[in-house]
Every structure is written in structure tokens, then in C-alpha cells.
Design a protein around this motif. Structure first.
Motif, mmCIF file in Angstrom:
data_model
loop_
_atom_site.group_PDB
_atom_site.id
_atom_site.type_symbol
_atom_site.label_atom_id
_atom_site.label_comp_id
_atom_site.label_asym_id
_atom_site.label_seq_id
_atom_site.Cartn_x
_atom_site.Cartn_y
_atom_site.Cartn_z
ATOM 1 N N VAL A 256 42.991 34.951 53.553
ATOM 2 C CA VAL A 256 43.194 35.343 52.150
ATOM 3 C C VAL A 256 44.362 34.576 51.539
ATOM 4 O O VAL A 256 44.269 34.063 50.412
ATOM 5 N N GLU A 260 44.114 31.962 48.365
ATOM 6 C CA GLU A 260 44.922 32.116 47.145
ATOM 7 C C GLU A 260 45.650 30.816 46.810
ATOM 8 O O GLU A 260 45.761 30.436 45.640
ATOM 9 N N ILE A 272 39.691 33.885 42.681
ATOM 10 C CA ILE A 272 39.572 35.063 43.545
ATOM 11 C C ILE A 272 39.754 36.317 42.692
ATOM 12 O O ILE A 272 40.713 36.414 41.931
ATOM 13 N N ARG A 273 38.826 37.254 42.825
ATOM 14 C CA ARG A 273 38.910 38.506 42.069
ATOM 15 C C ARG A 273 38.583 39.682 42.973
ATOM 16 O O ARG A 273 37.851 39.535 43.962
ATOM 17 N N ASP A 274 39.094 40.825 42.598
ATOM 18 C CA ASP A 274 38.736 42.076 43.261
ATOM 19 C C ASP A 274 37.637 42.743 42.449
ATOM 20 O O ASP A 274 37.828 43.044 41.271
ATOM 21 N N HIS A 279 37.363 41.835 47.856
ATOM 22 C CA HIS A 279 37.829 40.482 47.549
ATOM 23 C C HIS A 279 36.624 39.549 47.502
ATOM 24 O O HIS A 279 35.845 39.486 48.457
#
Length: 306
Positions: A256, A260, A272-274, A279
Motif C-alpha cells: 500500500v 501511494e 488510490i481510493r477507498d 482500497h
């Protein structure tokens, strides 16, 4: 590439691990003469015996430096291994990481390597356990055609740790055989102090360059033909696809963190989004995977840290 049980290959390396110099020497010889591997001059041009000629050709194909169908250099092979390439003599560790990804995801030509890095999850094992697990995998997958022999599979299972562990300087081993494969540099596998078992565990791996990671992520998007991938699917192999976390033996946190940082490496490509607590990485733009590799080598020449 995605694993297809109808298209597998075992034992084509003539029991020879990749050695330093083999890939660049073989690639450049082929660049000069596209038929060099089929010619009588191959042994003289490459300075090795006939079986080693076959092994060099196989490793070039397995590492995706030459096209296995058309038998010509790939674009990536030319970009890296040609005399004017980025790293024809494997002096940059990033090249070894890239070749490792290319090999461990080549389910069709290097099935045992794909299996080990994506489907075999024991952190500690003996050589016998590795052989047994590979044989069981093949017996489970190969149902509609002739299976490879047990001895062929055992040769693969023996060669794997030999390629990825650093030698202990056995004085009875011929000098050439004692030379570590370039893949041993990555420290993805180690041998116990007694030499009876091996370890391969997820770890934080700061040496994995962002350019190589970006190339791998691009290939995952291309393989899956999608614009969004859950990070979990990059971490663990699912549905016969390879996985970045598995191939590079990364921890979830390290993957992760690297993703990023990758977003800023070439801005506008990934995001990258939640989403609903999950994730996910999105392909925001379009770019050739080789562009990430190119950026790494350009940065390296300018002294910019990866």
C-alpha cells in the motif's frame, strides 16, 4: 499472464539456472543474427556447450526478452538488453527485479516459477516438500493431456531455490556452478543455517523500484482488462492471475505504501481510493508500461533516488 492449465511448460532449462552475462550475451547475439540459436556457430558465438545454448534461449523467452512465437526481440528486451539499451549487463538491481516479475508471471513458459511465487505459500519448506507440492499441483491441474515426468518436475523444484538463494561456497561445486544467479541478489529466498530447509516470507522491500512496480501494475490492468483493481487482488493471487504482493513477497502495508508513492511517480496515471472500506487502485490515464521502466532508468542516470 493468467495461468491456463492447457498451456504449461516444465524443464526446458536443461537444468541450468540463469547466470550473469547469459541474457545480454544471448540477446545481443540474436540481435546480430536472428537465427543464431539454430546455427552451428551458436556454441562458438556464446562460448558455451549445446545444452547451455538451449538454456540461454529458454531463459530469454521465459524472461520475455524474446518473443516465443515469432522468435524476435520484444520491445522491452530491446529497450533493456540491446547494446544501446538501458542496462545490457544487469548492473542496475532494478533490472533484476523487472526480470523476476517477467519470469514469475510467465505462467505459460515458466509454470513452476509462476506456481511458486503465486500459488505456493509455505514460508518454510524443504526441497522434498517443494517437489511434492509442485507434483501435486500439476496432478491437480493437468487432466486432459500428458503430464510431465516426475523427474522433470523435481528438476524444476531443485532449480528454483538454487536460483534464488545465495551460494554457501561449497568447495566441491565447480566455479561456474557456484556463481550465484542474478536472482539471488533479490533475497526473496534464504537457506537455513543447516542447509536443510528454505524460507521465503513477505517483508518490507525498499529495494523494489517504483518504475518496476508501475510496470507490474500496468500489466495487471492489461491482463484484467479493467480500470479498477482492489488492492487485495494485487496482494494475493486470485482466479489464476499473478499478484504483485506474492511475486515480490511484500507485506500488505509495504504494498500500500509503495502504491501511494507510485501515484506521484508519474502523475495522472493511477489513483488510490477507498470505496466502501476497500482500497482500490484506478487507472486514470493511459500509458505504456515501458514508460515506467524508462522513467526509472532516466532518474537513475540523473542520480534521482527511486
Amino acid at each position: 499472464m493468467k495461468f491456463n492449465p492447457e498451456r504449461m511448460a516444465f524443464g526446458r532449462h536443461e537444468t541450468f539456472a540463469v547466470r550473469y552475462g547469459w541474457l545480454s550475451k544471448g540477446f545481443q547475439a540474436m540481435d546480430e543474427n536472428s537465427k543464431v540459436f539454430e546455427s552451428d556457430e551458436a556454441t562458438v558465438r556464446l562460448g558455451v556447450g549445446k545444452n547451455m545454448v538451449s538454456a540461454i534461449k529458454y531463459w530469454l523467452r521465459a524472461c520475455r526478452m524474446i518473443d516465443p512465437v515469432e522468435n524476435i526481440p520484444t520491445d522491452l528486451g530491446t529497450a533493456i538488453l540491446s547494446e544501446e539499451g538501458f542496462d545490457p549487463y544487469l548492473e542496475d538491481e532494478a533490472t533484476i527485479w523487472l526480470l523476476h516479475w517477467l519470469l514469475a508471471t510467465n505462467a505459460e513458459l515458466a509454470t513452476s516459477w509462476y506456481w511458486f511465487f503465486n500459488r505456493f505459500h509455505k514460508p518454510e519448506f524443504t526441497g522434498q516438500e517443494l517437489s511434492t507440492a509442485l507434483i501435486d499441483f500439476v496432478n491437480d491441474q493437468v487432466t486432459n493431456k500428458k503430464k510431465p515426468s516426475v523427474s522433470t518436475l523435481k528438476n524444476d523444484a531443485t532449480l528454483l531455490p538454487r536460483m534464488y538463494t545465495q551460494s554457501r561456497g561449497n568447495t566441491r561445486t565447480p566455479f561456474e556452478e557456484a556463481l550465484d544467479s542474478p536472482f539471488a541478489l533479490l533475497k526473496l529466498m534464504s537457506q537455513s543455517s543447516g542447509g536443510r530447509s528454505y524460507q521465503t516470507r513477505p517483508s518490507s522491500r525498499p529495494d523494489v523500484p517504483l518504475g518496476v512496480l508501475g510496470f507490474a501494475v500496468c500489466e495487471m490492468f492489461e491482463m484484467k482488462q479493467t480500470s479498477v483493481i482492489p488492492v487485495e487482488d494485487l496482494m494475493y493471487s486470485k482466479d489464476n492471475y499473478p499478484a504483485i504482493g506474492s511475486v515480490f513477497r511484500l507485506t500488505e502495508n509495504d504494498l500500500v505504501t509503495k502504491l501511494e508513492r507510485l501515484v506521484e511517480f508519474i502523475p495522472g496515471v493511477f489513483d488510490i481510493r477507498d470505496t466502501a472500506g476497500q482500497h482500490q487502485i484506478y487507472l486514470s490515464g493511459t500509458i505504456d508500461a515501458i514508460a515506467f521502466v524508462t522513467k526509472h532508468y532516466e532518474n537513475s542516470r540523473q542520480g534521482i533516488a527511486a
